[in-house]
Design an enzyme around this catalytic site. Structure first.
Site, PDB file in Angstrom:
ATOM      1  N   GLU A  55      43.435  43.371  41.752  1.00 42.18           N
ATOM      2  CA  GLU A  55      42.367  43.671  40.789  1.00 42.18           C
ATOM      3  C   GLU A  55      41.042  43.083  41.245  1.00 42.18           C
ATOM      4  OE1 GLU A  55      41.397  43.233  36.032  1.00 42.18           O
ATOM      5  OE2 GLU A  55      43.118  42.227  36.922  1.00 42.18           O
ATOM      6  N   GLY A 110      43.204  42.272  33.888  1.00 41.30           N
ATOM      7  CA  GLY A 110      41.900  42.451  33.261  1.00 41.30           C
ATOM      8  C   GLY A 110      41.691  43.853  32.731  1.00 41.30           C
ATOM      9  N   CYS A 111      42.109  44.836  33.504  1.00 39.29           N
ATOM     10  CA  CYS A 111      41.945  46.233  33.101  1.00 39.29           C
ATOM     11  C   CYS A 111      42.809  46.553  31.886  1.00 39.29           C
ATOM     12  CB  CYS A 111      42.295  47.158  34.267  1.00 39.29           C
ATOM     13  SG  CYS A 111      41.218  46.927  35.704  1.00 39.29           S
ATOM     14  N   THR A 112      43.983  45.958  31.812  1.00 34.16           N
ATOM     15  CA  THR A 112      44.852  46.165  30.652  1.00 34.16           C
ATOM     16  C   THR A 112      44.233  45.551  29.400  1.00 34.16           C
ATOM     17  OG1 THR A 112      46.859  46.255  32.009  1.00 34.16           O
ATOM     18  CG2 THR A 112      47.130  45.679  29.684  1.00 34.16           C
ATOM     19  N   ALA A 115      41.486  48.017  28.417  1.00 38.31           N
ATOM     20  CA  ALA A 115      42.054  49.271  27.912  1.00 38.31           C
ATOM     21  C   ALA A 115      42.700  49.094  26.545  1.00 38.31           C
ATOM     22  CB  ALA A 115      43.075  49.806  28.915  1.00 38.31           C
TER      23      ALA A 115
END
Length: 265
Positions: A55, A110-112, A115
């Site tokens: 990531e 981080g993206c989770t 989202a």
């Protein structure tokens, strides 16, 4: 009877050890189960570290490049279902506008967080008349897996060549800057935040959209007040004209009366 004497020890035969003692593992030698658990733990830790590193490697530092488009560009990309998506037409299909939030890599920590943050307040965006889309350079299959895993209610847009990401100024050195963009129904850019923290992104977008709604109501209120003021001014002008007309009528009446008196005299 005198006690029996113990037989002399045979120097060629090793002394017997207690079975309980021999069954115990040596202190400095872990059992197979312990070794397996340790190996499994190390492997899981390595996988987590690899995921976080992926990531960080995927996310661009800074604010990315300057956007080349202040409107939704006319591009055809794929969604998580491998269906064509006309990016330029997204805003027109929404009630008030669209939100695009960009993530460096699907299914990373981080993206989770980012989202799932949009997922948790998705109904609020719907109430405000805005459609939400997640954009990443991942393939549709990876996005679909992530969507199912985290129960994401919105559509995901696959941009492996970073055509859209680049047009928005979020591409840098083959990476994607974590960011979000708000477009009005006419497709024009209203707000842009880059870089942005995963946990802050959903909240900041929703606050901005609500501020638009509030500003619109204030503008309408100002227009109404201005119209009311104009109407008051018009009424005042009409009243002043009537007063002036009355004065003139009185003057004419007095002049007529004067002339009549002179004739009689």
């Amino acid at each position: 009877m005198p006690p029996r004497k113990a037989a002399p020890a045979d120097p060629d035969v090793a002394p017997r050890r207690s079975s309980r003692i021999t069954a115990q593992p040596k202190a400095d030698e872990p059992t197979k189960k312990t070794a397996k658990r340790t190996a499994d733990g190390d492997a899981a830790g390595a996988r987590r570290a690899k995921k976080v590193k992926a990531e960080k490697d995927a996310e661009a530092d800074g604010a990315g490049d300057k956007p080349t488009s202040l409107v939704l560009p006319s591009l055809t990309l794929k969604n998580e279902k491998d269906e064509d998506v006309d990016v330029g037409a997204l805003a027109a299909k929404a009630e008030r506008g669209v939100v695009l939030f960009l993530v460096p890599k699907a299914d990373t920590p981080g993206c989770t967080t980012q989202a799932c943050g949009f997922r948790d307040v998705y109904s609020d965006f719907e109430k405000e008349g805005f459609q939400v889309y997640c954009v990443s350079a991942d393939k549709p299959t990876a996005q679909a897996k992530w969507q199912t895993k985290k129960s994401l209610p919105y559509s995901l847009i696959s941009d492996p060549e970073r055509a859209l990401i680049g047009a928005l100024g979020a591409a840098k050195g083959g990476k994607t800057a974590r960011s979000h963009f708000v477009f009005g129904k006419d497709g024009k850019l209203l707000d842009r935040k880059m870089p942005v923290k995963p946990v802050d992104s959903p909240r900041l977008v929703l606050e901005f959209i609500r501020s638009l709604h509030a500003n619109g109501e204030k503008a309408n209120g100002a227009d109404a007040a201005e119209m009311k003021a104009d109407e008051s001014d018009k009424k005042a002008e009409e009243a002043a004209e009537k007063v002036a007309e009355k004065v003139e009528e009185d003057k004419e009446a007095k002049a007529t009366a004067g002339e009549a008196g002179a004739n009689e005299g």
